[in-house]
Write an enzyme that holds these catalytic residues in place. Structure first.
Site, PDB file in Angstrom:
ATOM      1  N   GLU A  57       0.822  -1.204   0.000  1.00  0.00           N
ATOM      2  CA  GLU A  57       0.000   0.000   0.000  1.00  0.00           C
ATOM      3  C   GLU A  57       0.863   1.263   0.000  1.00  0.00           C
ATOM      4  O   GLU A  57       0.538   2.253  -0.670  1.00  0.00           O
ATOM      5  CB  GLU A  57      -0.923   0.016   1.221  1.00  0.00           C
ATOM      6  N   CYS A  89      -0.810   0.359   7.557  1.00  0.00           N
ATOM      7  CA  CYS A  89      -1.228   0.729   6.199  1.00  0.00           C
ATOM      8  C   CYS A  89      -2.659   1.255   6.173  1.00  0.00           C
ATOM      9  O   CYS A  89      -3.009   2.068   5.318  1.00  0.00           O
ATOM     10  CB  CYS A  89      -1.087  -0.474   5.267  1.00  0.00           C
ATOM     11  N   SER A 173      22.136 -41.177  -7.610  1.00  0.00           N
ATOM     12  CA  SER A 173      20.880 -40.591  -8.083  1.00  0.00           C
ATOM     13  C   SER A 173      21.064 -39.414  -9.026  1.00  0.00           C
ATOM     14  O   SER A 173      20.072 -38.876  -9.521  1.00  0.00           O
ATOM     15  CB  SER A 173      20.034 -40.135  -6.884  1.00  0.00           C
TER      16      SER A 173
END
Length: 380
Positions: A57, A89, A173
């Site tokens: 804001e 805000c 892996s």
């Protein structure tokens, strides 16, 4: 009749798009966007960029300047009502002369929920709530989870072959999936507050568990990797080697253990740069998972937790009902029956015991496929 016009929808959609720009940088704060419109024109917009800096804001009001007088503000999350590192805000919007505020969702934080809206209404500002609320919640799954369930949103990432294998029997892996899939994994790491793994997986791969700018594939990569996610390793008996790569990597490494861990090894790990936290053990003697998640939410403000681990811990997380989302990357390859499986799940002896998943998305990622799913009992 809905209080929202087609124009309202358009402006809020823009605010949500702006909020998404903070995807990698706002934790532990939520991702928030704001658009200020007056007489059919956008006069200001902004988004929350990182914790400790101006909220969305404030950025939008600075962008609008005097044009904010008499305008409507579209905000993806209820404007704050308290003074933290920045001012409220809700007060800033009123003082700027905003006449109407459209809010996508109420702040899920029970300590502040509804207060910003009430503060605006008490000041004579018209407030309409609920526009594109589902989209706003999806933007902040971790923040919402931490506020409503007192635990992070848990995302489990696994890479597998077409026959559901994650590694060779030896543990080898790297790499099952291609570079495009690995780039998306880096982006998953970057948006997460923390990465969780079991010590066995870390020892086997000597993984760093970091976000690497060269593989991130984003223009703002260097700024993103500056905020490395917290590395969390479950290590019941403190088996992690002192020379482990994760201890040398940038960012923090938190080892979660039980009273069974050696005090001497704990001291040596701390000297090597790790942080060690002792938590209660579950019935299996390992770190109790529900308590672990609650601890991360409370003490580390972890919003989104990415789990990258082997079959034992991933299975335990699923068994405990603690996985909110699965992201499975499937490579067009076969590793065979001697390779390691995806999950070690308990209590499955009959077809009636199978674990159903709800698939939300399947798409090609380079030569691989990405499946996004959730346990079928969740999110329905």
């Amino acid at each position: 009749m809905s209080p929202f016009s087609q124009q309202d929808h358009s402006y809020m959609a823009r605010a949500l798009h702006l909020a998404g720009r903070g995807l990698y940088t706002t934790p532990p704060n939520p991702r928030v966007g704001c658009v200020i419109a007056r007489e059919g024109d956008v006069v200001g917009e902004g988004y929350h960029q990182r914790a400790g800096e101006d909220h969305a804001e404030v950025h939008a009001l600075k962008d609008a300047g005097e044009r904010a007088e008499g305008a409507t503000a579209y905000v993806t999350l209820e404007p704050c009502s308290h003074t933290g590192r920045t001012g409220p805000c809700a007060v800033a919007l009123h003082r700027a002369g905003i006449r109407r505020v459209v809010v996508a969702m109420i702040d899920p934080n029970p300590q502040v929920s509804g207060r910003g809206i009430q503060m605006l209404r008490d000041a004579g500002v018209t407030v309409d709530v609920g526009l594109l609320e589902d989209d706003a919640r999806c933007l902040n799954p971790g923040f919402v989870s931490r506020m409503e369930r007192q635990r992070p949103f848990v995302r489990l990432k696994m890479a597998m072959s077409l026959d559901g294998r994650t590694a060779m029997g030896s543990g080898e892996s790297q790499w099952i999936t291609g570079p495009e899939a690995r780039r998306q994994v880096q982006q998953l790491r970057a948006r997460s507050s923390a990465i969780l793994s079991g010590v066995e997986s870390v020892i086997m791969d000597d993984s760093r568990l970091t976000v690497r700018s060269a593989e991130l594939g984003l223009a703002e990569a260097d700024a993103i990797v500056h905020r490395q996610p917290l590395r969390v390793i479950l290590d019941t008996y403190l088996r992690l080697p002192l020379a482990a790569a994760c201890l040398m990597a940038p960012g923090r490494t938190l080892i979660m253990t039980t009273p069974a861990g050696s005090a001497e090894k704990r001291a040596r790990l701390e000297q090597a740069g790790a942080e060690v936290q002792v938590l209660p053990a579950g019935e299996d003697g390992r770190v109790e998972l529900v308590g672990m998640l609650a601890w991360l939410a409370e003490h580390e403000q972890v919003n989104e937790l990415l789990v990258e681990t082997g079959a034992t811990l991933s299975g335990a997380m699923l068994d405990a009902g603690l996985v909110d989302e699965l992201q499975l990357f499937m490579a067009p390859t076969l590793l065979g029956g001697d390779a390691r499986g995806l999950f070690n799940l308990s209590g499955i002896a009959r077809m009636a015991d199978q674990r159903q998943l709800t698939i939300h998305d399947i798409r090609a990622v380079g030569r691989d496929w990405r499946i996004i799913a959730s346990p079928a009992t969740q999110g329905q």
